[in-house]
Design a protein around this motif. Structure first.
Motif, mmCIF file in Angstrom:
data_model
loop_
_atom_site.group_PDB
_atom_site.id
_atom_site.type_symbol
_atom_site.label_atom_id
_atom_site.label_comp_id
_atom_site.label_asym_id
_atom_site.label_seq_id
_atom_site.Cartn_x
_atom_site.Cartn_y
_atom_site.Cartn_z
ATOM 1 N N LYS A 240 -18.330 4.808 5.765
ATOM 2 C CA LYS A 240 -17.307 4.316 4.836
ATOM 3 C C LYS A 240 -16.943 2.873 5.146
ATOM 4 O O LYS A 240 -16.868 2.476 6.306
ATOM 5 C CB LYS A 240 -16.041 5.173 4.914
ATOM 6 C CG LYS A 240 -16.272 6.595 4.453
ATOM 7 C CD LYS A 240 -15.009 7.397 4.513
ATOM 8 C CE LYS A 240 -15.282 8.825 4.042
ATOM 9 N NZ LYS A 240 -14.073 9.621 4.019
ATOM 10 N N HIS A 241 -16.737 2.116 4.081
ATOM 11 C CA HIS A 241 -16.259 0.742 4.181
ATOM 12 C C HIS A 241 -15.029 0.642 3.291
ATOM 13 O O HIS A 241 -15.051 1.087 2.143
ATOM 14 C CB HIS A 241 -17.326 -0.242 3.713
ATOM 15 C CG HIS A 241 -18.564 -0.174 4.538
ATOM 16 N ND1 HIS A 241 -19.655 0.561 4.167
ATOM 17 C CD2 HIS A 241 -18.867 -0.739 5.726
ATOM 18 C CE1 HIS A 241 -20.586 0.444 5.091
ATOM 19 N NE2 HIS A 241 -20.144 -0.330 6.055
ATOM 20 N N LYS A 242 -13.977 0.054 3.814
ATOM 21 C CA LYS A 242 -12.708 0.036 3.097
ATOM 22 C C LYS A 242 -12.197 -1.388 2.941
ATOM 23 O O LYS A 242 -12.273 -2.195 3.861
ATOM 24 C CB LYS A 242 -11.675 0.877 3.849
ATOM 25 C CG LYS A 242 -10.408 1.136 3.059
ATOM 26 C CD LYS A 242 -9.518 2.126 3.754
ATOM 27 C CE LYS A 242 -10.042 3.503 3.463
ATOM 28 N NZ LYS A 242 -9.027 4.562 3.591
ATOM 29 N N LEU A 243 -11.671 -1.672 1.754
ATOM 30 C CA LEU A 243 -11.074 -2.956 1.429
ATOM 31 C C LEU A 243 -9.631 -2.703 1.025
ATOM 32 O O LEU A 243 -9.352 -1.823 0.199
ATOM 33 C CB LEU A 243 -11.840 -3.594 0.265
ATOM 34 C CG LEU A 243 -11.280 -4.859 -0.341
ATOM 35 C CD1 LEU A 243 -11.467 -6.024 0.632
ATOM 36 C CD2 LEU A 243 -11.981 -5.165 -1.646
ATOM 37 N N PHE A 244 -8.716 -3.446 1.623
ATOM 38 C CA PHE A 244 -7.301 -3.348 1.261
ATOM 39 C C PHE A 244 -6.960 -4.541 0.380
ATOM 40 O O PHE A 244 -7.231 -5.683 0.751
ATOM 41 C CB PHE A 244 -6.413 -3.390 2.517
ATOM 42 C CG PHE A 244 -6.497 -2.149 3.340
ATOM 43 C CD1 PHE A 244 -5.515 -1.175 3.239
ATOM 44 C CD2 PHE A 244 -7.557 -1.944 4.202
ATOM 45 C CE1 PHE A 244 -5.591 -0.019 4.011
ATOM 46 C CE2 PHE A 244 -7.639 -0.795 4.967
ATOM 47 C CZ PHE A 244 -6.661 0.172 4.861
ATOM 48 N N LEU A 245 -6.380 -4.281 -0.775
ATOM 49 C CA LEU A 245 -6.020 -5.339 -1.710
ATOM 50 C C LEU A 245 -4.524 -5.236 -1.996
ATOM 51 O O LEU A 245 -4.048 -4.217 -2.499
ATOM 52 C CB LEU A 245 -6.826 -5.188 -3.005
ATOM 53 C CG LEU A 245 -6.672 -6.267 -4.042
ATOM 54 C CD1 LEU A 245 -7.098 -7.623 -3.499
ATOM 55 C CD2 LEU A 245 -7.482 -5.924 -5.273
ATOM 56 N N TYR A 246 -3.811 -6.297 -1.656
ATOM 57 C CA TYR A 246 -2.355 -6.297 -1.804
ATOM 58 C C TYR A 246 -1.952 -6.936 -3.127
ATOM 59 O O TYR A 246 -2.659 -7.781 -3.672
ATOM 60 C CB TYR A 246 -1.718 -7.010 -0.608
ATOM 61 C CG TYR A 246 -2.061 -6.281 0.668
ATOM 62 C CD1 TYR A 246 -1.328 -5.165 1.055
ATOM 63 C CD2 TYR A 246 -3.141 -6.663 1.445
ATOM 64 C CE1 TYR A 246 -1.654 -4.464 2.203
ATOM 65 C CE2 TYR A 246 -3.478 -5.965 2.602
ATOM 66 C CZ TYR A 246 -2.739 -4.870 2.967
ATOM 67 O OH TYR A 246 -3.072 -4.171 4.093
ATOM 68 N N LYS A 247 -0.787 -6.517 -3.639
ATOM 69 C CA LYS A 247 -0.376 -6.895 -4.998
ATOM 70 C C LYS A 247 -0.335 -8.397 -5.228
ATOM 71 O O LYS A 247 -0.629 -8.854 -6.328
ATOM 72 C CB LYS A 247 0.949 -6.250 -5.381
ATOM 73 C CG LYS A 247 2.141 -6.750 -4.620
ATOM 74 C CD LYS A 247 3.406 -6.077 -5.120
ATOM 75 C CE LYS A 247 4.612 -6.655 -4.418
ATOM 76 N NZ LYS A 247 5.846 -6.099 -4.931
ATOM 77 N N GLU A 248 -0.021 -9.168 -4.205
ATOM 78 C CA GLU A 248 0.025 -10.621 -4.400
ATOM 79 C C GLU A 248 -1.367 -11.224 -4.627
ATOM 80 O O GLU A 248 -1.485 -12.353 -5.082
ATOM 81 C CB GLU A 248 0.725 -11.312 -3.221
ATOM 82 C CG GLU A 248 0.056 -11.135 -1.879
ATOM 83 C CD GLU A 248 0.592 -9.955 -1.081
ATOM 84 O OE1 GLU A 248 0.332 -9.940 0.134
ATOM 85 O OE2 GLU A 248 1.254 -9.061 -1.654
#
Length: 84
Positions: A55-63
């Motif tokens: 698994k590879h995970k990307l976190f994307l924040y609202k800003e």
């Protein structure tokens, strides 16, 4: 932030050939929203003789949503243009 601090609000699974993508909207205790995009691929471990999921995970924040969407759209449009 610990795992128990995150609340999952939405989850969407997309199967695409040998990969599965997960789009998960989560919230922190402070009601800040973010998106995780996870790519999951089934792999075989020759040593153990068993399958596992890489698994590879990307976190994307609202800003960053606007800039991310703009960049992704531009890249997809370029691929479409190159294929014509």
């Amino acid at each position: 932030m610990e795992e128990r601090d995150r609340e999952e609000l939405f989850s969407k699974r997309i199967r695409a050939g040998k990969r599965t993508y997960f789009f998960d909207v989560k919230s922190t205790k402070g009601s800040e929203y973010y998106l995780t995009i996870t790519e999951s691929k089934r792999r075989f471990n020759n040593d153990s003789g068993k399958f596992f999921f890489e698994k590879h995970k990307l976190f994307l924040y609202k800003e960053d949503f606007g800039k991310f969407t703009e960049g992704l759209t531009e890249a997809i449009d370029k691929i479409k243009a190159l294929k014509l």
